[in-house]
Design a protein around this motif. Structure first.
Motif, PDB file in Angstrom:
ATOM      1  N   GLY A   5       0.831  -1.191   0.000  1.00  0.00           N
ATOM      2  CA  GLY A   5       0.000   0.000   0.000  1.00  0.00           C
ATOM      3  C   GLY A   5       0.857   1.229   0.000  1.00  0.00           C
ATOM      4  N   PRO A   6       0.340   2.327   0.152  1.00  0.00           N
ATOM      5  CA  PRO A   6      -1.096   2.567   0.250  1.00  0.00           C
ATOM      6  C   PRO A   6      -1.706   2.914  -1.105  1.00  0.00           C
ATOM      7  CG  PRO A   6       0.071   4.524   0.925  1.00  0.00           C
ATOM      8  CD  PRO A   6       1.112   3.500   0.542  1.00  0.00           C
ATOM      9  N   ALA A   7      -2.821   2.354  -1.401  1.00  0.00           N
ATOM     10  CA  ALA A   7      -3.562   2.694  -2.604  1.00  0.00           C
ATOM     11  C   ALA A   7      -4.258   4.047  -2.432  1.00  0.00           C
ATOM     12  CB  ALA A   7      -4.587   1.611  -2.929  1.00  0.00           C
ATOM     13  N   LEU A   8      -4.436   4.455  -1.185  1.00  0.00           N
ATOM     14  CA  LEU A   8      -5.089   5.728  -0.870  1.00  0.00           C
ATOM     15  C   LEU A   8      -4.115   6.608  -0.088  1.00  0.00           C
ATOM     16  CD1 LEU A   8      -8.485   4.151   0.261  1.00  0.00           C
ATOM     17  CD2 LEU A   8      -7.972   5.189  -1.971  1.00  0.00           C
ATOM     18  N   PRO A   9      -3.087   7.160  -0.760  1.00  0.00           N
ATOM     19  CA  PRO A   9      -2.043   7.892  -0.026  1.00  0.00           C
ATOM     20  C   PRO A   9      -2.537   9.116   0.731  1.00  0.00           C
ATOM     21  CG  PRO A   9      -1.770   8.162  -2.395  1.00  0.00           C
ATOM     22  CD  PRO A   9      -2.839   7.139  -2.190  1.00  0.00           C
ATOM     23  N   ALA A  10      -3.552   9.810   0.223  1.00  0.00           N
ATOM     24  CA  ALA A  10      -4.063  10.983   0.945  1.00  0.00           C
ATOM     25  C   ALA A  10      -4.687  10.562   2.263  1.00  0.00           C
ATOM     26  CB  ALA A  10      -5.072  11.746   0.096  1.00  0.00           C
ATOM     27  N   LEU A  11      -5.402   9.431   2.256  1.00  0.00           N
ATOM     28  CA  LEU A  11      -5.982   8.946   3.507  1.00  0.00           C
ATOM     29  C   LEU A  11      -4.904   8.404   4.430  1.00  0.00           C
ATOM     30  CD1 LEU A  11      -9.315   7.239   2.396  1.00  0.00           C
ATOM     31  CD2 LEU A  11      -8.973   9.479   3.438  1.00  0.00           C
ATOM     32  N   ARG A  12      -3.846   7.814   3.859  1.00  0.00           N
ATOM     33  CA  ARG A  12      -2.710   7.356   4.678  1.00  0.00           C
ATOM     34  C   ARG A  12      -2.109   8.565   5.406  1.00  0.00           C
ATOM     35  NH1 ARG A  12       0.276   2.709   6.487  1.00  0.00           N
ATOM     36  NH2 ARG A  12       2.411   3.366   6.815  1.00  0.00           N
ATOM     37  N   HIS A  13      -1.970   9.657   4.704  1.00  0.00           N
ATOM     38  CA  HIS A  13      -1.435  10.875   5.311  1.00  0.00           C
ATOM     39  C   HIS A  13      -2.326  11.338   6.463  1.00  0.00           C
ATOM     40  CE1 HIS A  13       0.553  14.747   5.627  1.00  0.00           C
ATOM     41  NE2 HIS A  13      -0.630  15.300   5.597  1.00  0.00           N
ATOM     42  N   GLN A  14      -3.641  11.319   6.273  1.00  0.00           N
ATOM     43  CA  GLN A  14      -4.568  11.700   7.348  1.00  0.00           C
ATOM     44  C   GLN A  14      -4.436  10.758   8.538  1.00  0.00           C
ATOM     45  OE1 GLN A  14      -8.576  11.894   5.929  1.00  0.00           O
ATOM     46  NE2 GLN A  14      -8.171  13.567   4.522  1.00  0.00           N
ATOM     47  N   LEU A  15      -4.304   9.468   8.256  1.00  0.00           N
ATOM     48  CA  LEU A  15      -4.163   8.475   9.317  1.00  0.00           C
ATOM     49  C   LEU A  15      -2.907   8.722  10.129  1.00  0.00           C
ATOM     50  CD1 LEU A  15      -5.029   5.811  10.706  1.00  0.00           C
ATOM     51  CD2 LEU A  15      -3.736   4.617   8.928  1.00  0.00           C
ATOM     52  N   VAL A  16      -1.783   8.915   9.450  1.00  0.00           N
ATOM     53  CA  VAL A  16      -0.515   9.158  10.146  1.00  0.00           C
ATOM     54  C   VAL A  16      -0.613  10.427  10.984  1.00  0.00           C
ATOM     55  CG1 VAL A  16       1.947   9.675   9.838  1.00  0.00           C
ATOM     56  CG2 VAL A  16       0.873   7.854   8.489  1.00  0.00           C
ATOM     57  N   ALA A  17      -1.174  11.479  10.430  1.00  0.00           N
ATOM     58  CA  ALA A  17      -1.312  12.735  11.176  1.00  0.00           C
ATOM     59  C   ALA A  17      -2.193  12.554  12.411  1.00  0.00           C
ATOM     60  CB  ALA A  17      -1.878  13.827  10.271  1.00  0.00           C
ATOM     61  N   ALA A  18      -3.294  11.825  12.281  1.00  0.00           N
ATOM     62  CA  ALA A  18      -4.194  11.596  13.420  1.00  0.00           C
ATOM     63  C   ALA A  18      -3.493  10.808  14.519  1.00  0.00           C
ATOM     64  CB  ALA A  18      -5.453  10.854  12.962  1.00  0.00           C
ATOM     65  N   VAL A  19      -2.762   9.780  14.138  1.00  0.00           N
ATOM     66  CA  VAL A  19      -2.084   8.945  15.129  1.00  0.00           C
ATOM     67  C   VAL A  19      -0.970   9.728  15.816  1.00  0.00           C
ATOM     68  CG1 VAL A  19      -0.689   6.861  15.429  1.00  0.00           C
ATOM     69  CG2 VAL A  19      -2.732   6.789  14.001  1.00  0.00           C
ATOM     70  N   LEU A  20      -0.224  10.507  15.058  1.00  0.00           N
ATOM     71  CA  LEU A  20       0.831  11.331  15.670  1.00  0.00           C
ATOM     72  C   LEU A  20       0.237  12.350  16.635  1.00  0.00           C
ATOM     73  CD1 LEU A  20       3.164  11.939  12.606  1.00  0.00           C
ATOM     74  CD2 LEU A  20       3.734  10.669  14.685  1.00  0.00           C
ATOM     75  N   THR A  21      -0.891  12.923  16.290  1.00  0.00           N
ATOM     76  CA  THR A  21      -1.546  13.892  17.177  1.00  0.00           C
ATOM     77  C   THR A  21      -2.015  13.224  18.464  1.00  0.00           C
ATOM     78  OG1 THR A  21      -2.227  15.219  15.286  1.00  0.00           O
ATOM     79  CG2 THR A  21      -3.393  15.597  17.358  1.00  0.00           C
ATOM     80  N   LEU A  22      -2.564  12.019  18.364  1.00  0.00           N
ATOM     81  CA  LEU A  22      -2.973  11.303  19.578  1.00  0.00           C
ATOM     82  C   LEU A  22      -1.770  10.917  20.421  1.00  0.00           C
ATOM     83  CD1 LEU A  22      -5.806   9.001  18.230  1.00  0.00           C
ATOM     84  CD2 LEU A  22      -6.049  10.865  19.877  1.00  0.00           C
ATOM     85  N   ALA A  23      -0.650  10.646  19.778  1.00  0.00           N
ATOM     86  CA  ALA A  23       0.556  10.260  20.513  1.00  0.00           C
ATOM     87  C   ALA A  23       1.155  11.437  21.272  1.00  0.00           C
ATOM     88  CB  ALA A  23       1.595   9.673  19.555  1.00  0.00           C
ATOM     89  N   ALA A  24       0.962  12.646  20.764  1.00  0.00           N
ATOM     90  CA  ALA A  24       1.563  13.826  21.395  1.00  0.00           C
ATOM     91  C   ALA A  24       0.590  15.002  21.362  1.00  0.00           C
ATOM     92  CB  ALA A  24       2.865  14.185  20.685  1.00  0.00           C
ATOM     93  N   PRO A  25      -0.537  14.895  22.066  1.00  0.00           N
ATOM     94  CA  PRO A  25      -1.538  15.962  21.994  1.00  0.00           C
ATOM     95  C   PRO A  25      -1.048  17.287  22.566  1.00  0.00           C
ATOM     96  CG  PRO A  25      -2.080  14.465  23.764  1.00  0.00           C
ATOM     97  CD  PRO A  25      -0.934  13.846  22.990  1.00  0.00           C
ATOM     98  N   GLY A  26      -0.104  17.243  23.473  1.00  0.00           N
ATOM     99  CA  GLY A  26       0.405  18.470  24.075  1.00  0.00           C
ATOM    100  C   GLY A  26       1.053  19.395  23.074  1.00  0.00           C
ATOM    101  N   LEU A  27       1.538  18.841  21.966  1.00  0.00           N
ATOM    102  CA  LEU A  27       2.147  19.669  20.930  1.00  0.00           C
ATOM    103  C   LEU A  27       1.112  20.505  20.190  1.00  0.00           C
ATOM    104  CD1 LEU A  27       4.682  17.110  19.412  1.00  0.00           C
ATOM    105  CD2 LEU A  27       5.112  18.917  21.092  1.00  0.00           C
TER     106      LEU A  27
END
Length: 119
Positions: A5-27
């Protein structure tokens, strides 16, 4: 790693951004709002309740799918501790929040590592 994958790179980008934000919400400071992150994880970029079908679309490996499912479980546990119409600070102060950030950090590391090593 076999790149599936990813066949849907724009959604992959959203997924990575969401997970990174949950990992470090204080930022995120005062701008932290978990609602769009949950939408990304449960409807738009994958289904954290059933991530296996997303391999090859927004997830690259079974390990990513397993950690996504773990994050989904942590988020459901978190939701069970929240009042109706929770504020962002309610999330951050929940006793279930550390499990979310820990799981998200593990998934974020894997997502970024897999993107780095994809061919």
């Amino acid at each position: 790693m076999t790149d599936r994958g990813p066949a849907l790179p724009a959604l992959r980008h959203q997924l990575v951004a969401a997970v990174l934000t949950l990992a470090a919400p204080g930022l995120q400071g005062d701008a932290f709002d978990p609602a769009p992150l949950l939408t990304t994880l449960f409807t738009e970029a994958c289904d954290a309740d059933d991530p296996l079908p997303w391999i090859g679309h927004t997830l690259r490996t079974a390990e990513e799918a397993a950690l996504t499912a773990d994050l989904g479980t942590a988020l459901h546990t978190l939701r069970a501790t929240l009042p109706p119409d929770p504020r962002p600070t309610d999330h951050l102060h929940s006793p279930a929040w550390p499990a979310v950030t820990t799981t998200a950090a593990r998934l974020a590391r894997l997502l970024v590592t897999n993107d780095h090593h994809a061919h």
